[in-house]
Design an enzyme around this catalytic site. Sequence first.
Site, PDB file in Angstrom:
ATOM      1  N   HIS A  58      42.519  36.854  33.469  1.00 47.48           N
ATOM      2  CA  HIS A  58      43.726  36.664  34.283  1.00 47.48           C
ATOM      3  C   HIS A  58      43.269  36.470  35.724  1.00 47.48           C
ATOM      4  CE1 HIS A  58      47.385  37.073  36.452  1.00 47.48           C
ATOM      5  NE2 HIS A  58      47.094  38.270  36.943  1.00 47.48           N
ATOM      6  N   HIS A  92      44.521  34.869  39.889  1.00 46.53           N
ATOM      7  CA  HIS A  92      45.534  34.307  40.788  1.00 46.53           C
ATOM      8  C   HIS A  92      44.910  33.080  41.444  1.00 46.53           C
ATOM      9  CE1 HIS A  92      48.412  37.923  41.186  1.00 46.53           C
ATOM     10  NE2 HIS A  92      47.793  37.954  40.040  1.00 46.53           N
ATOM     11  N   ASP A 119      39.647  18.090  27.013  1.00 51.01           N
ATOM     12  CA  ASP A 119      38.363  18.628  26.530  1.00 51.01           C
ATOM     13  C   ASP A 119      38.422  20.137  26.304  1.00 51.01           C
ATOM     14  OD1 ASP A 119      36.102  16.430  28.405  1.00 51.01           O
ATOM     15  OD2 ASP A 119      36.982  16.265  26.385  1.00 51.01           O
ATOM     16  N   HIS A 156      53.785  34.205  38.541  1.00 43.67           N
ATOM     17  CA  HIS A 156      52.689  35.184  38.572  1.00 43.67           C
ATOM     18  C   HIS A 156      51.340  34.472  38.546  1.00 43.67           C
ATOM     19  CE1 HIS A 156      50.881  39.149  36.798  1.00 43.67           C
ATOM     20  NE2 HIS A 156      50.127  38.609  37.728  1.00 43.67           N
TER      21      HIS A 156
HETATM   22  O1  LIG Z   1      48.339  40.404  38.862  1.00 35.64           O
HETATM   23  C1  LIG Z   1      47.901  41.284  39.581  1.00 35.64           C
HETATM   24  C2  LIG Z   1      48.649  41.738  40.773  1.00 35.64           C
HETATM   25  O2  LIG Z   1      49.758  40.874  40.942  1.00 35.64           O
HETATM   26  C3  LIG Z   1      46.556  41.873  39.274  1.00 35.64           C
HETATM   27  O3  LIG Z   1      45.823  40.919  38.518  1.00 35.64           O
HETATM   28  C4  LIG Z   1      45.726  42.144  40.505  1.00 35.64           C
HETATM   29  O4  LIG Z   1      45.490  40.903  41.119  1.00 35.64           O
HETATM   30  C5  LIG Z   1      44.438  42.791  40.110  1.00 35.64           C
HETATM   31  O5  LIG Z   1      44.760  44.079  39.713  1.00 35.64           O
HETATM   32  P1  LIG Z   1      43.616  45.023  39.124  1.00 35.64           P
HETATM   33  O6  LIG Z   1      43.017  44.360  37.929  1.00 35.64           O
HETATM   34  O7  LIG Z   1      42.581  45.214  40.215  1.00 35.64           O
HETATM   35  O8  LIG Z   1      44.363  46.288  38.791  1.00 35.64           O
END
Ligand SMILES: O=C(CO)[C@@H](O)[C@H](O)COP(=O)(O)O
Length: 232
Positions: free
Chosen positions: A94, A96, A119, A168
């Site tokens: 995950h 950002h 790909d 998100h």
């Molecule tokens: O999505 C989020 C916050 O919006 C998290 O992904 C933080 O960006 C990272 O959090 P930790 O993994 O450090 O708790």
Amino acid sequence: MLEQLKQKVYEANMLLPKYGLITFTWGNVSGIDREKGLFVIKPSGVEYEKLRPEDMVVVDLEGKVVEGDLNPSSDTDTHLVLYRHFKNIGGITHTHSRWATAWAQTGRGLPAYGTTHADYLYGEVPCTRALTMEEIRGEYEWNTGKVIVETFEELDPDLMNAVLVRSHGPFVWAENATKSVEKAVVLDEVAMMAFVGEAATACAMKAIPQELLDKHYLRKHGKHAYYGQKQE
Ligand SMILES: O=C(CO)[C@@H](O)[C@H](O)COP(=O)(O)O
């Protein structure tokens, strides 16, 4: 216990800053040992420069921390929901990351505009619906996982290995943690390409008039100049 997986998940997490996918402590990577029914995830809020393999946190599929001194990532429940429902995945990333997160904020799926996308990602990367107020006020990270699973009711997570959580950011999965990071890198790249391509085709920009081109180019390079050769 699980030392090798902790090392692999640590190394995968360290790829996030290497590939410019995160700022500060954003994002998290996990990897699962299906035989043991345990997954390893980055600790919450630890700066990547200070992260060590021994900081990784081991969590069971009930969400209980079975090893680790630090709190698991704040997104642990989202990873947990995905491991429970997507039975073949081995690792989750995950982030950002700028471009994929910006696309997630549009609420649109990311179309497969080119072969770079094709790909790695089999078709349009879906975007989830927005979470409801109740889902936000409730078990937020758990509900984020549930909205992803809901989005995949008609999709095969073994064929489409990424999702954009509306407002998100991206969650990406693969056979292991490292491969999930690789796919997250590609997702951000193809999101950037999509932004540029859509902007280029939608733009109403016009080239500058010849006179303005002459004014700037020729005053710098001399009259009737050709690039690189100064005419006497
Ligand atoms: O999505 C989020 C916050 O919006 C998290 O992904 C933080 O960006 C990272 O959090 P930790 O993994 O450090 O708790």
